[in-house]
Scaffold this motif. Structure first.
Motif, short mmCIF file in Angstrom:
data_model
loop_
_atom_site.label_atom_id
_atom_site.label_comp_id
_atom_site.label_asym_id
_atom_site.label_seq_id
_atom_site.Cartn_x
_atom_site.Cartn_y
_atom_site.Cartn_z
N HIS A 69 -1.81 5.89 48.41
CA HIS A 69 -1.24 6.28 47.11
C HIS A 69 -1.87 5.46 45.99
O HIS A 69 -2.19 6.02 44.92
N ALA A 70 -2.05 4.18 46.22
CA ALA A 70 -2.66 3.33 45.19
C ALA A 70 -4.10 3.76 44.92
O ALA A 70 -4.57 3.78 43.78
N PHE A 71 -4.82 4.12 45.97
CA PHE A 71 -6.21 4.56 45.84
C PHE A 71 -6.27 5.84 45.01
O PHE A 71 -7.11 5.97 44.10
N ALA A 72 -5.39 6.80 45.29
CA ALA A 72 -5.38 8.06 44.54
C ALA A 72 -5.07 7.82 43.07
O ALA A 72 -5.71 8.40 42.18
N HIS A 73 -4.10 6.96 42.79
CA HIS A 73 -3.75 6.67 41.39
C HIS A 73 -4.91 5.96 40.68
O HIS A 73 -5.16 6.21 39.49
N ARG A 74 -5.61 5.11 41.39
CA ARG A 74 -6.72 4.38 40.78
C ARG A 74 -7.85 5.31 40.36
O ARG A 74 -8.54 5.05 39.37
N TYR A 75 -8.01 6.41 41.10
CA TYR A 75 -9.10 7.35 40.80
C TYR A 75 -8.59 8.65 40.18
O TYR A 75 -9.22 9.69 40.30
N ARG A 76 -7.47 8.56 39.48
CA ARG A 76 -6.90 9.75 38.85
C ARG A 76 -7.87 10.36 37.83
O ARG A 76 -8.02 11.58 37.75
N ASP A 77 -8.54 9.54 37.04
CA ASP A 77 -9.47 10.07 36.04
C ASP A 77 -10.65 10.77 36.71
O ASP A 77 -11.14 11.79 36.22
N TRP A 78 -11.11 10.22 37.83
CA TRP A 78 -12.20 10.85 38.58
C TRP A 78 -11.77 12.23 39.07
O TRP A 78 -12.53 13.20 38.97
N ILE A 79 -10.55 12.32 39.60
CA ILE A 79 -10.02 13.59 40.07
C ILE A 79 -9.92 14.58 38.92
O ILE A 79 -10.30 15.75 39.04
N ALA A 80 -9.41 14.11 37.78
CA ALA A 80 -9.26 14.99 36.61
C ALA A 80 -10.60 15.56 36.17
O ALA A 80 -10.72 16.73 35.84
N THR A 81 -11.64 14.72 36.18
CA THR A 81 -12.97 15.17 35.77
C THR A 81 -13.50 16.23 36.72
O THR A 81 -14.05 17.26 36.29
N ARG A 82 -13.35 16.00 38.03
CA ARG A 82 -13.85 16.96 39.01
C ARG A 82 -13.08 18.28 38.94
O ARG A 82 -13.68 19.36 39.06
N LEU A 83 -11.78 18.23 38.75
CA LEU A 83 -10.99 19.46 38.65
C LEU A 83 -11.38 20.25 37.40
O LEU A 83 -11.43 21.48 37.43
N ALA A 84 -11.67 19.54 36.32
CA ALA A 84 -12.05 20.22 35.08
C ALA A 84 -13.38 20.94 35.22
O ALA A 84 -13.66 21.90 34.49
N ARG A 85 -14.23 20.48 36.13
CA ARG A 85 -15.54 21.10 36.34
C ARG A 85 -15.48 22.36 37.20
O ARG A 85 -16.46 23.10 37.26
#
Length: 257
Positions: A69-85
């Motif tokens: 869970h901590a790992f996912a929260h730490r990379y939330r911006d990375w996830i957001a960028t990939r989803l936006a693409r």
């Protein structure tokens, strides 16, 4: 199983591979991150899958839910960028433009005409015309695409089977995310209907690929030599699938959940 009177039955322990997902708030909506434990993983890894349009976090054998869970929260911006693409979904409805055999067609509703689906020439390119009531347009277009896919793949598969002098079985269509086709040991062939959206040389290569498995049920050198015999220049089709294959999953009768 017997239990002694007065003692409650013990509840089975949950599987260590069943991990609680992570739900992140991204762009005003909840995004679920699925956790999957992999006994061979050496570290936590994140993937945003273009076809499934979801997020998967792989957890190593000794990883914990808290760390995941901590790992996912730490990379939330990375996830957001990939989803936006990710490319937007395209519904099979009037006004949409979809590829048919690699050529863009404009879906046009003809509610007062008889028939189902047909192609007309338009000023800006071919039109995919659909008769009937509006609620049935998407289904009718989907059925039309699958019929066209079945016809093209049947012709290509039989042609390649005749060239190899092998027998093939039943040909079925599916909508799989992980593979474009398959060949069983009995000769039954299965393909993704979405191949009708790709250029014809791509569909023909996939038919050659699966029929070649009637000679070689592997991907060794002799298999690829057979594929090349059936489909010279197959590398061009493979390159197209690597670059554009995921985009074929944009199109659907219903919006993604």
């Amino acid at each position: 199983m017997l239990f002694r009177p007065g003692r409650p039955a013990a509840r089975p322990n949950p599987s260590p591979d069943v991990l609680a997902p992570v739900v992140l708030s991204i762009g005003g909506r909840d995004v679920t991150v699925t956790l999957r434990r992999n006994p061979r993983a050496l570290r936590y890894t994140l993937r945003v899958r273009a076809v499934e349009r979801d997020v998967v976090l792989t957890v190593p054998p000794r990883g914990s839910v808290i760390e995941a869970h901590a790992f996912a929260h730490r990379y939330r911006d990375w996830i957001a960028t990939r989803l936006a693409r990710l490319p937007d979904r395209v519904l099979l409805q009037p006004g949409a433009r979809i590829p048919l055999r690699g050529v863009e067609h404009h879906i046009v509703h003809r509610p007062h005409l008889r028939g189902t689906v047909w192609i007309e020439a338009g000023e800006d390119g071919p039109l995919l015309c659909v008769a009937g009531e509006a609620p049935h347009v998407a289904r009718r277009v989907g059925d039309f695409l699958k019929r066209e896919a079945k016809a093209d793949l049947t012709i290509a598969s039989r042609r390649h089977a005749a060239a190899l002098e092998v027998a093939i079985g039943r040909i079925t269509l599916r909508d799989t995310a992980s593979r474009w086709g398959s060949c069983s040991s009995s000769g039954a062939l299965s393909y993704s209907w979405r191949l009708i959206l790709a250029p014809p040389h791509v569909l023909d290569y996939l038919a050659a690929h699966e029929v070649a498995h009637r000679r070689e049920m592997n991907h060794g050198p002799r298999f690829w030599a057979t594929v090349k015999r059936l489909c010279p220049g197959y590398e061009r089709a493979e390159a197209w699938l690597r670059s554009h294959g995921a985009s074929l999953h944009r199109y659907g009768e219903r919006a993604a959940r």
